[in-house]
Write an enzyme that holds these catalytic residues in place. Structure first.
Site, PDB file in Angstrom:
ATOM      1  CG  HIS A 176       3.018  -6.213   2.467  1.00  0.00           C
ATOM      2  ND1 HIS A 176       2.110  -5.768   3.407  1.00  0.00           N
ATOM      3  CD2 HIS A 176       2.880  -5.213   1.482  1.00  0.00           C
ATOM      4  CE1 HIS A 176       1.318  -4.592   2.993  1.00  0.00           C
ATOM      5  NE2 HIS A 176       1.744  -4.614   1.756  1.00  0.00           N
ATOM      6  CB  CYS A 207      15.612   4.192  -3.624  1.00  0.00           C
ATOM      7  SG  CYS A 207      14.995   3.021  -4.894  1.00  0.00           S
TER       8      CYS A 207
END
Length: 854
Positions: free
Chosen positions: A433, A809
């Site tokens: 993250h 992506c």
């Protein structure tokens, strides 16, 4: 015993070659230095007589076969002193140290005493004795420590020390000395340590070494003598600037020693210069450097010697350069017509652009290392340590730079991350993250710091050597190299100048694959726009919900008892989402924007600690026991494989309904004053075509309703994020209901390997070191495994729907190797973090150029 190869005709021998304009010398056979010297000879520059030994010849020397030393020596005057320098194919691979003044002995010393003076002659002989003892005979340098002073007395002491240590007199003949030097340098190159060192620099296992034997041009003597270097540009900026040093009574590169009393090259108010002292030699040097630039098609550093006022060019080496200078030098050479634009593009390593896009620590700055981790987001920043997101926000409010330290970040930390200058985490990998958010917003980040103890409750970091760094202390995070430093070293600012812009413009003219950006907020979109991304390839809408004003509303929605209650709460989020999308569409000015619908599990919005749960109960006016029970019920054993992505869209459809309405209403609004907006809506974590059918039915219905309500028509594209292995395998079924397939390689890699991207950093370095994996698969796309799924998905998707758009992506999107794979697989574009867009643009251009050459 070494055997000698007799009767070598040096002028025509491909292995021991006199350097002439037409000699059979190439970089691949004799090394870059030998080839450069031949080019200088072709330019008729004053280069001393030189003989080049090929890679094969040096290899034979290492294995016991000397070339014909006498034939080599006949190319030089009988009384000439010689030097030997390494000549590898790539100068970055290094090589053994140069040996100067070969041929010095008692007889030569006596002659030079009469021509150069006793002190100068003794200095030459002393230097050679020390160099020969240390580099050829491998003696301990300490053996000369007790010898004091200079001149003949010191020389005699050195010769005596050598004889005492080796129990033999110092070699007396030029042939014996040269043979010793050649053997020493050849064997040093082929030694185990040297092999490992150059392999670490990217050299192949069988990399060869050439040697150049050159007549010495004395930089010492009675008249104006010295040595130095000169170049026409700054190594730091690449801007035109004549720089260098000149040291009187010196040899080799002595002028560059930090303690040398060197003269400046050009006029300088701080002291005397070569330009003032010897204006004619200075003018010749500049002229020679300009000629070398034009003919060798490169910015060169000229190594020269002046002997009694006469100039000699000893060597030319490629100017050392920072990343900033590398761009400007390549661009300026192309602007001046010296090289083609395509060659300028290929001379810049794409990943070095990171150093231009972010602040960096000056390479010459002192570094007090505290710890190391994974370099997760490039750039460098300095600030005071804080240990919570709230403290980071408070520091930002006081206009104080801070560094946020967390064991690992969560979505609740996003506001603190935006307030901080850099992030340090104990856990995590390249796609954790903290890493993903850091790269997205251009925030330096080091994750997986395993050599420091994180005592977050105490607000302390404890280093491996026992130092305790507490909250409020100033540290610097180097996200480019993965290090944490104490204090505030000198920085270099980002440099997006005219040269960078020209390079990017040239790249766009030749590349043949689209480059989009991952952008989650209007600020991200503006960064992407500034870097000329061709649209947004991934907008992760969940990041929009972590704003303070929306966080509580999301929690209310999660605690709603019925579908109607959820829809009522989400009505309050609708105008906020609509405003977000209007901003995105306006910033991108008609370029495509691909919006991924809500993806994370809902429990990420709920507090884990007791204090947070108590605050939530007060905010929602619910009993604490009800809040705690609901949170516990929502917890999942493996949330990344649980109720998230399209599974939320199927089971809690109100969220996707609200987002679809916000997208369509924003489309109408943003299209009023500009080109029609055609949004792309992406469904995450799909595994089955029925999931797409269910979500598509609802989205189509909302589109029709919004069109009727607003009295406006619009078009949109619906696609799928392929991030499960099953979606890749069943892409043919799924593609029938889609306009595009976008491969999300972060989760696809995680699921293909059965490997947590947040935890892999703990052991990945061991796996790579032991060659289980060639590279961290979260850092470099696994072509054999994950790549095979991408190929299958692309082929099956295109087979079922020939016109479908294909893209990548994930975080791999900015890697040159991934872009090469996507080009070969027929993808339409890649999407990467905004700050990786220039890297991707340049890499794509280089791949297009390479394919044309092939």
């Amino acid at each position: 015993m070494l055997r000698r190869e007799r009767n070598a005709a040096v002028q025509n021998n491909p292995n021991t070659t006199l350097v002439t304009p037409i000699a059979p010398i190439t970089t691949a056979t004799h090394g870059g230095r030998a080839k450069c010297l031949q080019r200088l000879a072709r330019l008729e520059l004053p280069v001393p007589t030189t003989v080049a030994l090929s890679f094969d010849s040096v290899h034979k020397i290492a294995s016991g076969h000397l070339p014909d030393i006498e034939a080599i020596l006949k190319q030089f005057p009988q009384d000439a002193l010689l030097c030997v320098r390494p000549s590898s194919e790539d100068p970055d691979w290094g090589g053994p140290s140069a040996i100067l003044n070969i041929g010095m002995n008692e007889a030569r010393y006596e002659v030079l005493c009469g021509t150069l003076g006793t002190d100068s002659a003794a200095a030459l002989f002393t230097r050679f004795v020390q160099s020969y003892a240390i580099h050829v005979d491998r003696l301990d340098p300490d053996m000369f420590d007790d010898i004091a002073g200079e001149g003949p007395a010191a020389l005699a002491d050195e010769l005596n020390a050598y004889e005492a240590e080796t129990e033999t007199p110092f070699p007396a003949t030029r042939a014996e000395q040269l043979a010793g030097v050649l053997k020493s340098m050849a064997r040093a190159w082929e030694g185990t340590s040297a092999r490992l060192l150059r392999q670490a620099k990217g050299a192949p296992l069988d990399a060869g070494l050439g040697l150049v034997i050159q007549q010495m041009a004395f930089g010492v003597g009675q008249g104006e003598c010295g040595s130095g270097v000169l170049q026409l540009v700054s190594s730091k900026t690449g801007m035109p600037q004549i720089t260098g040093r000149y040291l009187r009574q010196s040899q080799g590169r002595d002028a560059l020693r930090a303690d040398a009393a060197s003269l400046f090259i050009t006029r300088d108010p701080r002291g005397p210069s070569l330009e003032e002292t010897l204006p004619d030699c200075f003018a010749q040097l500049v002229s020679h450097a300009q000629l070398m630039r034009a003919k060798l098609r490169e910015e060169m550093q000229v190594e020269f010697t002046i002997e009694n006022g006469e100039l000699r060019i000893l060597d030319g080496v490629r100017v050392a350069r920072s990343s900033r200078a590398a761009v400007r030098i390549a661009v300026q050479l192309a602007r001046d017509g010296i090289i083609a634009r395509e060659e300028a593009l290929c001379r810049v390593e794409p990943n070095t652009l990171n150093e231009l896009l972010h602040r960096q620590i000056d390479r010459h700055a002192k570094r007090d290392l505290l710890g190391t981790g994974i370099a997760a987001s490039p750039g460098a920043a300095t600030g005071k340590l804080v240990f919570t997101a709230n403290e980071a926000q408070a520091s930002a409010a006081r206009d104080e730079d801070c560094i946020l330290v967390r064991r690992e970040t969560s979505p609740e930390d996003i506001r603190g991350m935006h307030a901080a200058r850099a992030i340090i985490t104990e856990r995590g990998g390249i796609t954790s993250h903290a890493a993903v958010i850091g790269r997205g917003i251009g925030l330096p980040c080091v994750v997986g710091v395993s050599d420091m103890r994180f005592q977050t409750r105490r607000g302390q970091l404890v280093t491996s050597d026992g130092r305790v760094i507490t909250a409020g202390e100033v540290v610097t995070v180097d996200g480019t190299n993965g290090t944490i430093l104490l204090g505030a070293p000198e920085m270099l600012e980002a440099a997006l100048d005219d040269a960078f812009q020209d390079l990017m413009d040239w790249a766009d003219e030749v590349r043949d694959i689209g480059i989009r950006a991952n952008a989650d907020t209007p600020a991200d979109a503006q960064t992407a726009r500034n870097f000329a991304a061709q649209g947004i390839g991934l907008c992760r809408t969940e990041h929009m919900f972590f704003d303070a004003g929306r966080f509580t509303v999301m929690r209310e929605m999660i605690f709603a008892e019925s579908s109607d209650d959820r829809r009522a709460v989400l009505e309050r989020l609708l105008p906020m989402q609509r405003a977000d999308f209007i901003q995105l569409f306006n910033i991108m000015q008609g370029q495509p924007v691909c919006i991924r619908l809500f993806d994370p599990p809902l429990h990420e919005f709920l507090p884990n600690d007791r204090n947070g749960q108590r605050e939530l109960a007060e905010a929602l006016d619910l009993p604490l026991s009800d809040v705690t029970r609901r949170i516990e019920a929502m917890m999942e054993y493996n949330p990344m494989l649980g109720l998230r992505g399209v599974r939320l869209g199927v089971t809690v459809p109100e969220i996707y309904d609200m987002q679809a309405r916000a997208i369509f209403e924003a489309t109408i609004e943003a299209s009023r004053d500009g080109d029609p907006v055609v949004p792309e809506i992406m469904i995450p974590l799909v595994s089955a075509k029925r999931e797409v059918e269910l979500v598509r039915t609802r989205i189509d219905a909302i589109a029709a309703a919004v069109s009727t309500e607003k009295g406006a028509t619009f078009t949109y594209n619906l696609g799928v994020m392929v991030e499960t292995p099953r979606a890749a395998l069943r892409a043919g079924d799924i593609a029938q209901h889609c306009s595009f397939l976008s491969f999300g390689t972060n989760d696809l890699t995680q699921m293909t390997y059965g490997l947590s991207r947040d935890d892999a950093g703990r052991f990945m370095s061991d796996y790579v070191r032991q060659e289980v994996f060639v590279e961290d698969p979260f850092h470099s796309l696994d072509i054999d495994g994950v790549g095979e799924l991408l190929k299958l998905g692309a082929e099956r998707g295109r087979s079922a729907r020939p016109g479908i758009t294909l893209s990548l992506c994930g975080e791999h999107g900015g890697n040159p190797e991934s872009i090469a794979f996507c080009r070969s697989a027929g993808f339409d574009y890649v999407s990467c973090s905004p700050f990786r867009v220039p890297v991707a643009r340049l890499a794509a251009a280089q791949l297009a150029i390479a394919s044309q050459i092939e």
